[in-house]
Scaffold this motif. Structure first.
Motif, PDB file in Angstrom:
ATOM      1  N   LYS A  71       0.807  -1.214   0.000  1.00 20.24           N
ATOM      2  CA  LYS A  71       0.000   0.000   0.000  1.00 20.24           C
ATOM      3  C   LYS A  71       0.846   1.273   0.000  1.00 20.24           C
ATOM      4  O   LYS A  71       0.553   2.207  -0.769  1.00 20.24           O
ATOM      5  N   PRO A  72       1.885   1.380   0.836  1.00 21.32           N
ATOM      6  CA  PRO A  72       2.728   2.584   0.759  1.00 21.32           C
ATOM      7  C   PRO A  72       3.386   2.749  -0.608  1.00 21.32           C
ATOM      8  O   PRO A  72       3.493   3.879  -1.121  1.00 21.32           O
ATOM      9  N   LEU A  73       3.812   1.638  -1.219  1.00 22.23           N
ATOM     10  CA  LEU A  73       4.456   1.728  -2.537  1.00 22.23           C
ATOM     11  C   LEU A  73       3.455   2.226  -3.586  1.00 22.23           C
ATOM     12  O   LEU A  73       3.776   3.095  -4.411  1.00 22.23           O
ATOM     13  N   GLU A  74       2.239   1.697  -3.544  1.00 21.42           N
ATOM     14  CA  GLU A  74       1.203   2.163  -4.470  1.00 21.42           C
ATOM     15  C   GLU A  74       0.910   3.648  -4.261  1.00 21.42           C
ATOM     16  O   GLU A  74       0.738   4.399  -5.241  1.00 21.42           O
ATOM     17  N   ALA A  75       0.868   4.069  -3.007  1.00 20.63           N
ATOM     18  CA  ALA A  75       0.590   5.481  -2.709  1.00 20.63           C
ATOM     19  C   ALA A  75       1.711   6.376  -3.224  1.00 20.63           C
ATOM     20  O   ALA A  75       1.450   7.460  -3.782  1.00 20.63           O
ATOM     21  N   MET A  76       2.968   5.950  -3.057  1.00 23.65           N
ATOM     22  CA  MET A  76       4.096   6.751  -3.532  1.00 23.65           C
ATOM     23  C   MET A  76       4.114   6.828  -5.053  1.00 23.65           C
ATOM     24  O   MET A  76       4.385   7.885  -5.636  1.00 23.65           O
ATOM     25  N   MET A  77       3.820   5.717  -5.723  1.00 19.90           N
ATOM     26  CA  MET A  77       3.789   5.697  -7.186  1.00 19.90           C
ATOM     27  C   MET A  77       2.698   6.625  -7.716  1.00 19.90           C
ATOM     28  O   MET A  77       2.848   7.253  -8.773  1.00 19.90           O
TER      29      MET A  77
END
Length: 375
Positions: free
Chosen positions: A180-186
Protein backbone atom coordinates in the motif's frame (compact mmCIF):
# COMPACT_ATOMS: atom_id res chain seq x y z
CA UNK A 1 47.47 -26.65 47.71
CA UNK A 2 46.15 -23.12 48.41
CA UNK A 3 49.50 -21.60 47.37
CA UNK A 4 49.58 -23.67 44.19
CA UNK A 5 46.04 -22.60 43.29
CA UNK A 6 46.83 -18.95 44.04
CA UNK A 7 49.92 -19.14 41.83
CA UNK A 8 47.93 -20.59 38.94
CA UNK A 9 45.25 -17.94 39.33
CA UNK A 10 47.91 -15.23 39.24
CA UNK A 11 49.15 -16.67 35.95
CA UNK A 12 45.62 -16.68 34.56
CA UNK A 13 45.26 -13.03 35.56
CA UNK A 14 48.44 -12.22 33.67
CA UNK A 15 47.16 -14.00 30.57
CA UNK A 16 43.88 -12.10 30.84
CA UNK A 17 45.79 -8.81 30.91
CA UNK A 18 47.71 -9.88 27.81
CA UNK A 19 44.39 -10.60 26.13
CA UNK A 20 43.23 -7.09 27.01
CA UNK A 21 46.40 -5.66 25.46
CA UNK A 22 45.77 -7.65 22.28
CA UNK A 23 42.13 -6.57 22.12
CA UNK A 24 43.20 -2.95 22.52
CA UNK A 25 45.63 -3.39 19.61
CA UNK A 26 42.96 -5.08 17.48
CA UNK A 27 40.41 -2.32 18.05
CA UNK A 28 43.02 0.30 17.18
CA UNK A 29 43.74 -1.52 13.92
CA UNK A 30 40.02 -1.78 13.22
CA UNK A 31 39.75 1.99 13.61
CA UNK A 32 42.43 2.39 10.94
CA UNK A 33 40.63 -0.12 8.72
CA UNK A 34 37.45 1.94 9.08
CA UNK A 35 39.27 5.06 7.89
CA UNK A 36 40.63 3.24 4.82
CA UNK A 37 37.20 1.78 4.02
CA UNK A 38 35.60 5.20 4.35
CA UNK A 39 38.17 6.76 2.05
CA UNK A 40 37.71 4.12 -0.66
CA UNK A 41 33.97 3.55 -0.27
CA UNK A 42 34.23 -0.05 0.97
CA UNK A 43 31.44 -1.64 3.06
CA UNK A 44 32.18 -2.20 6.73
CA UNK A 45 30.92 -5.78 6.42
CA UNK A 46 32.76 -8.06 3.99
CA UNK A 47 31.13 -11.52 4.28
CA UNK A 48 33.74 -13.35 2.19
CA UNK A 49 36.60 -11.92 4.23
CA UNK A 50 34.84 -12.75 7.50
CA UNK A 51 34.03 -16.34 6.47
CA UNK A 52 37.58 -16.99 5.26
CA UNK A 53 39.12 -15.53 8.42
CA UNK A 54 36.88 -17.58 10.72
CA UNK A 55 37.60 -20.79 8.79
CA UNK A 56 41.34 -20.11 9.03
CA UNK A 57 41.24 -19.40 12.78
CA UNK A 58 39.11 -22.48 13.44
CA UNK A 59 41.66 -24.64 11.58
CA UNK A 60 44.55 -23.09 13.53
CA UNK A 61 42.71 -23.62 16.82
CA UNK A 62 42.08 -27.28 16.02
CA UNK A 63 45.77 -27.83 15.32
CA UNK A 64 46.59 -26.41 18.77
CA UNK A 65 43.97 -28.47 20.58
CA UNK A 66 41.75 -25.44 21.22
CA UNK A 67 38.01 -25.92 20.65
CA UNK A 68 37.30 -24.27 17.26
CA UNK A 69 33.93 -22.97 18.49
CA UNK A 70 35.69 -21.14 21.33
CA UNK A 71 37.87 -19.05 19.03
CA UNK A 72 34.91 -18.43 16.71
CA UNK A 73 32.79 -17.20 19.63
CA UNK A 74 35.56 -14.85 20.76
CA UNK A 75 36.16 -13.50 17.26
CA UNK A 76 32.49 -13.02 16.47
CA UNK A 77 32.01 -11.04 19.67
CA UNK A 78 35.12 -9.00 18.90
CA UNK A 79 33.99 -8.34 15.33
CA UNK A 80 30.59 -7.19 16.54
CA UNK A 81 32.35 -4.56 18.65
CA UNK A 82 34.57 -3.72 15.67
CA UNK A 83 31.59 -3.08 13.41
CA UNK A 84 30.09 -0.76 16.02
CA UNK A 85 33.41 1.09 16.21
CA UNK A 86 33.68 1.43 12.42
CA UNK A 87 30.11 2.80 12.24
CA UNK A 88 31.11 6.08 13.85
CA UNK A 89 34.18 6.67 11.66
CA UNK A 90 32.15 8.07 8.75
CA UNK A 91 31.40 6.66 5.32
CA UNK A 92 32.15 7.58 1.73
CA UNK A 93 29.43 9.68 0.14
CA UNK A 94 28.37 7.95 -3.08
CA UNK A 95 26.28 10.84 -4.40
CA UNK A 96 27.96 14.10 -3.34
CA UNK A 97 25.90 16.10 -5.88
CA UNK A 98 22.62 15.03 -4.24
CA UNK A 99 20.44 17.82 -3.00
CA UNK A 100 18.98 17.66 0.52
CA UNK A 101 18.04 14.40 2.21
CA UNK A 102 14.69 15.09 3.91
CA UNK A 103 13.55 12.62 6.55
CA UNK A 104 9.88 12.92 7.46
CA UNK A 105 9.76 11.66 11.05
CA UNK A 106 13.48 12.14 11.51
CA UNK A 107 13.01 12.99 15.19
CA UNK A 108 11.69 9.49 15.80
CA UNK A 109 14.01 6.65 16.72
CA UNK A 110 14.30 4.86 13.36
CA UNK A 111 14.16 8.07 11.37
CA UNK A 112 16.82 9.50 13.66
CA UNK A 113 19.09 6.52 13.02
CA UNK A 114 18.88 7.07 9.25
CA UNK A 115 19.47 10.80 9.72
CA UNK A 116 22.65 9.95 11.60
CA UNK A 117 23.82 7.49 8.95
CA UNK A 118 23.25 9.98 6.11
CA UNK A 119 25.05 12.70 8.08
CA UNK A 120 27.99 10.36 8.73
CA UNK A 121 28.12 9.87 4.97
CA UNK A 122 28.36 13.61 4.29
CA UNK A 123 24.82 14.34 3.08
CA UNK A 124 22.92 17.49 4.00
CA UNK A 125 20.01 16.23 6.11
CA UNK A 126 16.80 18.05 6.99
CA UNK A 127 13.98 16.82 9.22
CA UNK A 128 10.26 17.35 8.82
CA UNK A 129 8.00 16.66 11.79
CA UNK A 130 4.40 17.56 12.57
CA UNK A 131 5.38 21.06 13.58
CA UNK A 132 7.31 21.68 10.34
CA UNK A 133 4.57 21.22 7.72
CA UNK A 134 3.99 24.96 7.34
CA UNK A 135 7.58 25.29 6.11
CA UNK A 136 7.65 21.92 4.33
CA UNK A 137 7.08 23.31 0.83
CA UNK A 138 10.33 25.27 1.04
CA UNK A 139 12.17 22.28 2.53
CA UNK A 140 10.95 19.87 -0.17
CA UNK A 141 11.82 22.32 -2.97
CA UNK A 142 15.51 21.38 -2.70
CA UNK A 143 15.03 17.70 -1.85
CA UNK A 144 17.02 15.04 -3.67
CA UNK A 145 15.77 12.23 -1.44
CA UNK A 146 12.67 12.12 0.76
CA UNK A 147 12.43 9.35 3.35
CA UNK A 148 9.05 8.71 5.01
CA UNK A 149 9.58 7.30 8.51
CA UNK A 150 6.30 7.61 10.37
CA UNK A 151 3.93 5.16 12.11
CA UNK A 152 2.11 2.71 9.83
CA UNK A 153 -1.29 4.27 10.41
CA UNK A 154 0.01 7.68 9.25
CA UNK A 155 2.17 6.56 6.33
CA UNK A 156 -0.35 6.81 3.48
CA UNK A 157 -1.80 10.13 4.67
CA UNK A 158 1.71 11.60 4.86
CA UNK A 159 2.59 10.29 1.40
CA UNK A 160 -0.58 11.88 0.01
CA UNK A 161 0.85 15.29 0.95
CA UNK A 162 3.96 14.83 -1.24
CA UNK A 163 2.57 15.69 -4.67
CA UNK A 164 4.88 18.66 -5.26
CA UNK A 165 8.29 17.03 -4.92
CA UNK A 166 10.96 17.83 -7.55
CA UNK A 167 10.67 15.47 -10.54
CA UNK A 168 14.15 13.99 -9.99
CA UNK A 169 13.68 13.54 -6.22
CA UNK A 170 13.76 9.95 -4.91
CA UNK A 171 10.79 9.06 -2.69
CA UNK A 172 11.01 6.10 -0.31
CA UNK A 173 9.47 4.86 2.91
CA UNK A 174 10.68 2.73 5.84
CA UNK A 175 7.35 1.07 6.69
CA UNK A 176 7.06 -2.59 7.68
CA UNK A 177 4.29 -3.14 5.12
CA UNK A 178 5.11 -2.40 1.51
CA UNK A 179 2.32 -2.83 -1.03
CA UNK A 180 0.00 0.00 0.00
CA UNK A 181 2.73 2.58 0.76
CA UNK A 182 4.46 1.73 -2.54
CA UNK A 183 1.20 2.16 -4.47
CA UNK A 184 0.59 5.48 -2.71
CA UNK A 185 4.10 6.75 -3.53
CA UNK A 186 3.79 5.70 -7.19
CA UNK A 187 0.48 7.54 -7.41
CA UNK A 188 1.60 10.81 -5.82
CA UNK A 189 5.11 11.13 -7.31
CA UNK A 190 6.17 10.65 -10.93
CA UNK A 191 9.90 10.48 -10.16
CA UNK A 192 11.96 7.58 -8.79
CA UNK A 193 10.26 5.53 -6.05
CA UNK A 194 11.46 2.62 -3.89
CA UNK A 195 9.88 0.87 -0.92
CA UNK A 196 12.24 0.03 1.94
CA UNK A 197 11.85 -2.07 5.07
CA UNK A 198 14.78 -2.07 7.51
CA UNK A 199 14.49 -5.44 9.29
CA UNK A 200 15.91 -4.05 12.53
CA UNK A 201 15.14 -1.62 15.29
CA UNK A 202 16.72 1.74 16.04
CA UNK A 203 18.86 0.29 18.86
CA UNK A 204 21.22 -1.73 16.64
CA UNK A 205 24.88 -0.91 17.39
CA UNK A 206 25.74 -1.07 13.69
CA UNK A 207 24.07 -1.77 10.34
CA UNK A 208 26.61 -4.54 9.64
CA UNK A 209 24.69 -7.71 8.67
CA UNK A 210 21.36 -5.96 9.14
CA UNK A 211 18.84 -6.64 6.37
CA UNK A 212 17.12 -3.93 4.35
CA UNK A 213 14.36 -5.17 2.04
CA UNK A 214 13.81 -3.07 -1.07
CA UNK A 215 10.75 -3.26 -3.31
CA UNK A 216 11.09 -1.82 -6.80
CA UNK A 217 8.89 1.09 -7.66
CA UNK A 218 10.20 3.27 -10.48
CA UNK A 219 13.59 4.52 -11.70
CA UNK A 220 15.87 1.80 -10.38
CA UNK A 221 18.92 3.27 -12.10
CA UNK A 222 18.27 6.61 -10.38
CA UNK A 223 18.13 5.19 -6.84
CA UNK A 224 20.75 2.41 -7.22
CA UNK A 225 23.32 4.63 -5.52
CA UNK A 226 21.06 4.66 -2.43
CA UNK A 227 21.10 0.85 -2.22
CA UNK A 228 24.87 0.93 -2.72
CA UNK A 229 25.13 3.45 0.12
CA UNK A 230 23.26 1.05 2.40
CA UNK A 231 25.78 -1.61 1.38
CA UNK A 232 28.66 0.64 2.43
CA UNK A 233 26.97 1.03 5.82
CA UNK A 234 27.22 -2.77 6.09
CA UNK A 235 23.60 -3.68 5.40
CA UNK A 236 22.58 -6.80 3.50
CA UNK A 237 20.17 -5.92 0.71
CA UNK A 238 17.17 -8.12 -0.06
CA UNK A 239 15.18 -7.36 -3.23
CA UNK A 240 11.58 -8.54 -3.03
CA UNK A 241 8.18 -8.03 -4.59
CA UNK A 242 5.96 -5.94 -2.28
CA UNK A 243 3.15 -8.49 -2.17
CA UNK A 244 5.59 -11.32 -1.42
CA UNK A 245 7.12 -9.21 1.34
CA UNK A 246 3.77 -8.47 2.96
CA UNK A 247 2.75 -12.14 2.89
CA UNK A 248 5.97 -13.05 4.69
CA UNK A 249 5.60 -10.27 7.24
CA UNK A 250 2.12 -11.53 8.14
CA UNK A 251 3.85 -14.59 9.62
CA UNK A 252 7.11 -13.00 10.77
CA UNK A 253 5.64 -9.93 12.44
CA UNK A 254 1.87 -9.91 12.86
CA UNK A 255 1.36 -13.53 13.92
CA UNK A 256 4.46 -13.68 16.13
CA UNK A 257 3.67 -10.39 17.85
CA UNK A 258 0.09 -11.46 18.44
CA UNK A 259 1.04 -14.86 19.90
CA UNK A 260 3.54 -13.10 22.20
CA UNK A 261 0.80 -10.68 23.23
CA UNK A 262 -1.62 -13.55 23.90
CA UNK A 263 0.96 -15.51 25.88
CA UNK A 264 1.86 -12.45 27.94
CA UNK A 265 -1.84 -11.79 28.55
CA UNK A 266 -2.29 -15.39 29.68
CA UNK A 267 0.68 -15.17 32.05
CA UNK A 268 -0.55 -11.93 33.57
CA UNK A 269 -3.97 -13.43 34.28
CA UNK A 270 -2.51 -16.68 35.66
CA UNK A 271 -0.30 -14.37 37.76
CA UNK A 272 2.67 -16.67 38.53
CA UNK A 273 5.71 -15.39 40.42
CA UNK A 274 8.17 -14.41 37.67
CA UNK A 275 11.20 -14.92 39.94
CA UNK A 276 10.09 -18.51 40.50
CA UNK A 277 9.64 -19.06 36.75
CA UNK A 278 13.14 -17.77 36.14
CA UNK A 279 14.66 -20.02 38.79
CA UNK A 280 12.96 -23.03 37.20
CA UNK A 281 13.76 -22.03 33.63
CA UNK A 282 16.16 -23.79 31.34
CA UNK A 283 18.05 -21.34 29.08
CA UNK A 284 15.63 -21.94 26.19
CA UNK A 285 12.53 -21.16 28.25
CA UNK A 286 14.21 -18.14 29.81
CA UNK A 287 15.00 -16.91 26.30
CA UNK A 288 11.40 -17.51 25.22
CA UNK A 289 10.14 -15.67 28.31
CA UNK A 290 12.53 -12.81 27.57
CA UNK A 291 11.27 -12.56 23.98
CA UNK A 292 7.70 -12.29 25.25
CA UNK A 293 8.59 -9.89 28.05
CA UNK A 294 10.54 -7.52 25.79
CA UNK A 295 7.40 -6.95 23.73
CA UNK A 296 5.74 -5.34 26.76
CA UNK A 297 8.68 -2.98 27.30
CA UNK A 298 7.87 -1.30 23.99
CA UNK A 299 5.21 0.94 22.47
CA UNK A 300 1.77 -0.77 22.38
CA UNK A 301 0.59 1.65 19.68
CA UNK A 302 3.37 0.43 17.36
CA UNK A 303 2.53 -3.24 17.81
CA UNK A 304 -1.18 -2.60 17.57
CA UNK A 305 -0.60 -0.81 14.26
CA UNK A 306 1.56 -3.68 12.95
CA UNK A 307 -0.96 -6.38 13.83
CA UNK A 308 -3.97 -4.38 12.61
CA UNK A 309 -2.27 -3.03 9.48
CA UNK A 310 -4.12 -5.39 7.12
CA UNK A 311 -7.10 -7.71 6.97
CA UNK A 312 -4.64 -10.35 5.77
CA UNK A 313 -2.97 -10.31 9.20
CA UNK A 314 -6.27 -10.83 11.00
CA UNK A 315 -7.28 -13.68 8.69
CA UNK A 316 -3.92 -15.39 9.32
CA UNK A 317 -4.36 -15.07 13.09
CA UNK A 318 -7.86 -16.54 12.79
CA UNK A 319 -6.45 -19.55 10.90
CA UNK A 320 -3.83 -19.97 13.62
CA UNK A 321 -6.58 -19.89 16.23
CA UNK A 322 -8.46 -22.61 14.35
CA UNK A 323 -5.38 -24.84 14.14
CA UNK A 324 -4.61 -24.23 17.78
CA UNK A 325 -8.07 -25.55 18.57
CA UNK A 326 -7.54 -28.57 16.33
CA UNK A 327 -4.26 -29.31 18.11
CA UNK A 328 -5.96 -28.90 21.49
CA UNK A 329 -8.54 -31.50 20.50
CA UNK A 330 -5.71 -34.05 20.28
CA UNK A 331 -5.11 -33.48 23.98
CA UNK A 332 -8.81 -33.59 24.86
CA UNK A 333 -9.02 -36.96 23.09
CA UNK A 334 -5.68 -38.12 24.54
CA UNK A 335 -4.78 -38.99 20.95
CA UNK A 336 -1.03 -39.51 21.26
CA UNK A 337 -0.69 -41.49 18.02
CA UNK A 338 -2.25 -38.68 15.98
CA UNK A 339 -0.10 -36.16 17.86
CA UNK A 340 3.04 -38.10 16.88
CA UNK A 341 1.82 -38.42 13.29
CA UNK A 342 1.24 -34.68 12.96
CA UNK A 343 4.51 -33.93 14.75
CA UNK A 344 6.37 -36.06 12.19
CA UNK A 345 4.49 -34.31 9.38
CA UNK A 346 5.69 -30.93 10.59
CA UNK A 347 9.21 -32.33 10.99
CA UNK A 348 9.12 -33.49 7.36
CA UNK A 349 7.96 -30.01 6.30
CA UNK A 350 10.95 -28.39 8.06
CA UNK A 351 13.28 -30.95 6.47
CA UNK A 352 17.00 -30.16 6.82
CA UNK A 353 16.15 -26.81 8.41
CA UNK A 354 15.32 -28.68 11.63
CA UNK A 355 18.95 -29.73 12.09
CA UNK A 356 20.18 -26.29 11.04
CA UNK A 357 17.88 -24.61 13.56
CA UNK A 358 18.93 -27.09 16.25
CA UNK A 359 22.59 -26.12 15.77
CA UNK A 360 21.84 -22.40 15.63
CA UNK A 361 19.66 -22.53 18.74
CA UNK A 362 22.27 -24.52 20.68
CA UNK A 363 24.83 -21.79 19.99
CA UNK A 364 22.36 -19.10 21.03
CA UNK A 365 21.48 -20.98 24.21
CA UNK A 366 25.14 -21.30 25.20
CA UNK A 367 25.49 -17.52 24.94
CA UNK A 368 22.20 -16.99 26.80
CA UNK A 369 23.28 -19.31 29.59
CA UNK A 370 26.62 -17.50 29.94
CA UNK A 371 24.84 -14.16 30.37
CA UNK A 372 22.44 -15.32 33.08
CA UNK A 373 23.26 -14.04 36.56
CA UNK A 374 22.32 -16.67 39.14
CA UNK A 375 22.21 -16.21 42.89
Amino acid sequence: MAKELLHLRDQIDQVDKQMLDLLEQRLALVEQVGEVKSEHGLPIYAPDREAAMLASRRAEAEKRGIPPQLIEDILRRTMRESYASEKDSGFKCLNPELKDVVVIGGRGQLGGLFCKMFELSGYNVKVVGRQDWEQSEAIFANAGLVVVSVPINLTESVIDKLSNLPQDCILCDLTSIKQKPLEAMMKVHQGPVVGLHPMFGPDVPSLAKQVIVHCEGRGTEQYQWLLDQFGIWGASLCPMDADHHDNGMTLIQALRHFTSFAYGLHLSQENPDIDTLLKLSSPIYRLELAMVGRLFAQDPELYGDIILSSEQNIEMIKRFHQRFGEALSLLDNKDKSNFVEQFNGVSDWFGDYSKQFMTESQNLLKQANDSIQRD
